[in-house]
Design a protein around this motif. Structure first.
Motif, mmCIF file in Angstrom:
data_model
loop_
_atom_site.group_PDB
_atom_site.id
_atom_site.type_symbol
_atom_site.label_atom_id
_atom_site.label_comp_id
_atom_site.label_asym_id
_atom_site.label_seq_id
_atom_site.Cartn_x
_atom_site.Cartn_y
_atom_site.Cartn_z
ATOM 1 N N VAL A 28 0.821 -1.209 0.000
ATOM 2 C CA VAL A 28 0.000 0.000 0.000
ATOM 3 C C VAL A 28 0.857 1.262 0.000
ATOM 4 N N ARG A 29 1.965 1.235 0.749
ATOM 5 C CA ARG A 29 2.906 2.360 0.716
ATOM 6 C C ARG A 29 4.316 1.813 0.498
ATOM 7 N N ASP A 30 5.167 2.647 -0.063
ATOM 8 C CA ASP A 30 6.522 2.213 -0.367
ATOM 9 C C ASP A 30 7.247 1.770 0.900
ATOM 10 N N LEU A 61 -12.094 8.228 4.682
ATOM 11 C CA LEU A 61 -12.421 9.525 4.085
ATOM 12 C C LEU A 61 -11.432 9.887 2.967
ATOM 13 N N GLN A 62 -10.163 9.740 3.258
ATOM 14 C CA GLN A 62 -9.029 10.062 2.361
ATOM 15 C C GLN A 62 -8.780 11.556 2.219
ATOM 16 N N SER A 63 -9.823 12.363 1.965
ATOM 17 C CA SER A 63 -9.626 13.822 1.902
ATOM 18 C C SER A 63 -10.966 14.507 2.152
ATOM 19 N N ILE A 107 -7.113 8.779 6.397
ATOM 20 C CA ILE A 107 -6.913 10.023 5.638
ATOM 21 C C ILE A 107 -5.514 10.009 5.018
ATOM 22 N N ILE A 108 -5.436 10.450 3.764
ATOM 23 C CA ILE A 108 -4.129 10.590 3.104
ATOM 24 C C ILE A 108 -3.789 12.078 3.054
ATOM 25 N N VAL A 109 -2.601 12.446 3.526
ATOM 26 C CA VAL A 109 -2.176 13.839 3.351
ATOM 27 C C VAL A 109 -1.126 13.907 2.242
ATOM 28 N N PHE A 113 -2.140 8.788 6.716
ATOM 29 C CA PHE A 113 -1.098 8.249 5.843
ATOM 30 C C PHE A 113 -0.497 9.378 5.016
ATOM 31 N N LYS A 114 0.824 9.359 4.903
ATOM 32 C CA LYS A 114 1.478 10.307 3.994
ATOM 33 C C LYS A 114 1.400 9.706 2.604
ATOM 34 N N TYR A 115 0.957 10.490 1.628
ATOM 35 C CA TYR A 115 0.801 9.951 0.274
ATOM 36 C C TYR A 115 2.116 9.349 -0.226
ATOM 37 N N PRO A 137 3.583 7.549 -3.725
ATOM 38 C CA PRO A 137 3.267 7.198 -5.118
ATOM 39 C C PRO A 137 3.479 5.705 -5.358
ATOM 40 N N ARG A 138 2.507 5.053 -5.985
ATOM 41 C CA ARG A 138 2.594 3.615 -6.262
ATOM 42 C C ARG A 138 2.696 3.398 -7.764
ATOM 43 N N ARG A 139 3.552 2.467 -8.139
ATOM 44 C CA ARG A 139 3.793 2.265 -9.571
ATOM 45 C C ARG A 139 2.499 1.861 -10.303
HETATM 46 N N1 5AD Z 1 -0.294 6.418 -0.148
HETATM 47 C C1 5AD Z 1 -0.647 6.619 1.132
HETATM 48 N N2 5AD Z 1 -1.665 5.983 1.724
HETATM 49 C C2 5AD Z 1 -2.361 5.106 0.988
HETATM 50 N N3 5AD Z 1 -3.410 4.327 1.300
HETATM 51 C C3 5AD Z 1 -3.723 3.587 0.210
HETATM 52 N N4 5AD Z 1 -2.889 3.871 -0.803
HETATM 53 C C4 5AD Z 1 -2.032 4.825 -0.349
HETATM 54 C C5 5AD Z 1 -0.947 5.528 -0.931
HETATM 55 N N5 5AD Z 1 -0.601 5.344 -2.197
HETATM 56 C C6 5AD Z 1 -4.085 4.364 2.607
HETATM 57 C C7 5AD Z 1 -5.569 4.737 2.456
HETATM 58 C C8 5AD Z 1 -6.269 3.448 2.758
HETATM 59 C C9 5AD Z 1 -5.321 2.813 3.731
HETATM 60 C C10 5AD Z 1 -5.515 1.349 3.941
HETATM 61 O O1 5AD Z 1 -4.054 3.081 3.193
HETATM 62 O O2 5AD Z 1 -5.892 5.711 3.425
HETATM 63 O O3 5AD Z 1 -7.580 3.633 3.278
#
Ligand code: 5AD
Length: 467
Positions: free
Chosen positions: A49-51, A271-273, A311-313, A341-343, A345-347
Motif C-alpha cells: 500500500v505504501r513504499d 475519508l481520504q480527503s 486520511i491521506i495527506v 497516511f502520507k501519500y 506514489p505507487r507504480r
Molecule cells: N499512499 C498513502 N496511503 C495510501 N493508502 C492507500 N494507498 C495509499 C498511498 N498510495 C491508505 C488509504 C487506505 C489505507 C488502507 O491506506 O488511506 O484507506
C-alpha cells in the motif's frame, strides 16, 4: 518436521491470510517457530500500500539471507502476498537467495510449493497466476494450544473494483470475488462451536460483497443479507466488519445497525480527503457533503456510533486550502479515531503520474498538524467515557501489560482492567475509571456477570479446520 516462521506486514486481511497459511502448514505436520533464527522456512507476507511497507520487507529479507549465510544455514526464504503479486519474478532478480514468490491468490498452495523446495526438486518457484475460487481458500483458523479463542476474523471476499487513483490494491488483489453466504455461515458456526463470540467480516471492500452474484432482496444488498445470516448464528454475540467503502452504506446497511443487536456500533469510513477537488482526483465517488451526511445518518441510526477513518495527506495537487477542508471536515465529523497516511506514489497508479506533487517537507508538516488536531478530538471523545459503565467482551491478557486483562467495548475501544483467565470470553460490564492514550481503564461493575467461560480441554488440537 520442518519449522516455519511467518512475518506479516500491513492490514488485517494480511494477518488473516498468514493465519490461514500457518494453520494449513501445521495441519501438514510443520511446527510453527517462535523465531526466524532457527526456522527451516521463513515467509514474509508483504504489503504494497505504501513504499515504506515494501522497503521494510525487502530489507528484512536481505538481512535474513545475510544472517543465514553467516551461520552456514540455508532456510527456505519466501515472499507472499501483495508485493509478491505485483513484483513477481523481479523479486528473484533483486534477491537471488529467495526461493519462493507466492501471489495473493495462491496462499493455499504454500504447502505443496514448500514440499518441492524442501525436497530439493526445485530451487525457486514463482506462482502468482490468478486462480478461480481462491477466495474460498482462506478458511482455516489457528488457535494456540489450550487457549479458547474469543474473537476471530473471517475472510468473506478478495479483490477490489474501486480503482481509487492512489491505490495499488486492484493490481495486487485482483477483481472482487466473494465467497458464498452458506460457506461463510458454516465457518462462523464452526468458530462459535469452539468458543468464539465475536467475528469480524473481512475484505478489501466488504460493502461490495456479492454485488454481482447475490440479487438484492427486499431492498437488502448481498452484504446486508450476509450480515443477517451471520447474525442468526446462535451463540455469536458480536459482528464487526472491515473495510467498507462510504459509498456502500445504503439505507439497508444503516438500518441494520438499529435492527440487528449483534452488529456493533462502529463504522470505519475511509475519508481520504475533505476536499471535493481532491476527492474527485482520487476517484472516490462521494463529496464532502455526502460523506458528512452519512456520518450524521449513522449517528442517528444508533446513539453511541463510533466513526473512525483513514486520511491521506499530500495527494498530488493538494493545496493548503484543500488541506484545511480536511481539517474542518474532521471537526464536523468528530472522528473517534483516524489513521493518517502520507501519500506514497505507487507504480502504475494514475495518481503517480499526476502533476504538482506535494514536497515531502510540506507533507510532513501537514501530517503533524492534522495528527495533533484529530488526536485532540478523538481523545476528548475517549475522556467522555470516564464514569460510564460499558459492556466489554474480554479477549485475554492486555497487550500492553500482561498482568492485566483487556476487552473491547461494542464501539471498539480497548478497556484494560484487573482481570483473570476466568473473565476470558465474558461479556462484562465495567466502570471506566480513567482514560489513557486511546485506552480506557476500567473496573468490573458488580452487576450480573456471565456464566464463567468453559475451560478448553487439554487435548484440544491447536488448529481449527473448518468443514
Ligand atoms: N499512499 C498513502 N496511503 C495510501 N493508502 C492507500 N494507498 C495509499 C498511498 N498510495 C491508505 C488509504 C487506505 C489505507 C488502507 O491506506 O488511506 O484507506
Amino acid at each position: 518436521m520442518p519449522s516455519v516462521f511467518i512475518k506479516t506486514y500491513g492490514c488485517q486481511m494480511n494477518e488473516r491470510d498468514s493465519e490461514a497459511v500457518a494453520a494449513q502448514l501445521l495441519a501438514r505436520g510443520y511446527a510453527l517457530s517462535e523465531s526466524e533464527q532457527d526456522a527451516d522456512v521463513v515467509l514474509l507476507n508483504t504489503c504494497s500500500v505504501r513504499d515504506f511497507a515494501e522497503q521494510k520487507a525487502l530489507g528484512k529479507m536481505q538481512s535474513l539471507a545475510g544472517a543465514a549465510r553467516r551461520q552456514g544455514r540455508a532456510p527456505v526464504l519466501g515472499f507472499m502476498g501483495c508485493m509478491a503479486q505485483s513484483r513477481a519474478g523481479q523479486l528473484l532478480e533483486a534477491q537471488p537467495r529467495v526461493n519462493l514468490v507466492l501471489g495473493t491468490q495462491k496462499f493455499h498452495r504454500a504447502a505443496e510449493h514448500l514440499e518441492t523446495l524442501l525436497s530439493g526438486r526445485q530451487r525457486q518457484i514463482v506462482d502468482t497466476a490468478a486462480e478461480e475460487r481462491s477466495q474460498d481458500a482462506i478458511r482455516e483458523h489457528l488457535v494456540p494450544a489450550g487457549v479458547r479463542p474469543v474473537t476471530a476474523f473471517v475472510s468473506i471476499m478478495q479483490g477490489c473494483n474501486q480503482h481509487c487513483t492512489f491505490c495499488i490494491v486492484p493490481q495486487t488483489r485482483g477483481a472482487e470475488r466473494s465467497r458464498s453466504i452458506a460457506d461463510i455461515v458454516s465457518e462462523v458456526r464452526g468458530l462459535v462451536d469452539r468458543g468464539v463470540r465475536e467475528v469480524t467480516l473481512l475484505g478489501q471492500i466488504v460493502t461490495s460483497f456479492g454485488r454481482r452474484e447475490i440479487p438484492v432482496r427486499d431492498g437488502h444488498s448481498g452484504f446486508v443479507q450476509l450480515v443477517e445470516a451471520v447474525h442468526a448464528v446462535d451463540g455469536l454475540e458480536r459482528i464487526r466488519f472491515t473495510s467498507p467503502h462510504p459509498k456502500g452504506y445504503g439505507d439497508d446497511l444503516i438500518g441494520a445497525f438499529g435492527r440487528l443487536p449483534k452488529l456493533t456500533e462502529h463504522a470505519h469510513l475511509p475519508l481520504q480527503s475533505g476536499s471535493d477537488r481532491i476527492l474527485r482526483r482520487m476517484h472516490r465517488g462521494y463529496t464532502r457533503e455526502r460523506y458528512l451526511d452519512l456520518v450524521r445518518r449513522l449517528r442517528a441510526a444508533h446513539a453511541g456510533m463510533a466513526v473512525t477513518t483513514d486520511i491521506i495527506v499530500g495527494f498530488p495537487g493538494e493545496t493548503e486550502e484543500d488541506f484545511q477542508e480536511t481539517v474542518s471536515l474532521c471537526d464536523a465529523a468528530a472522528f473517534d479515531q483516524a489513521y493518517l497516511f502520507k501519500y506514497s506514489p505507487r507504480r502504475d497508479t494514475p495518481a503517480a503520474a499526476m502533476p504538482d506533487p506535494v514536497p515531502p517537507e510540506v507533507i510532513e508538516d501537514r501530517h503533524a498538524r492534522l495528527l495533533a488536531h484529530i488526536n485532540r478530538i478523538a481523545l476528548d471523545r475517549f475522556a467522555a467515557f470516564v464514569g460510564r459503565t460499558v459492556e466489554i467482551l474480554v479477549e485475554g491478557p492486555s497487550r500492553r501489560n500482561a498482568s492485566r486483562f483487556e476487552g473491547r467495548t461494542r464501539d471498539n475501544r480497548i478497556v484494560v482492567f484487573e482481570g483473570s483467565e476466568r473473565h476470558r470470553g465474558q461479556l462484562l460490564p465495567v466502570r471506566i475509571e480513567r482514560c489513557g492514550s486511546f485506552t480506557l481503564y476500567g473496573d468490573p461493575a458488580i452487576v450480573g456477570l456471565d456464566e464463567p467461560h468453559p475451560e478448553p480441554s487439554p487435548d484440544e488440537l491447536p488448529v481449527l479446520l473448518n468443514p
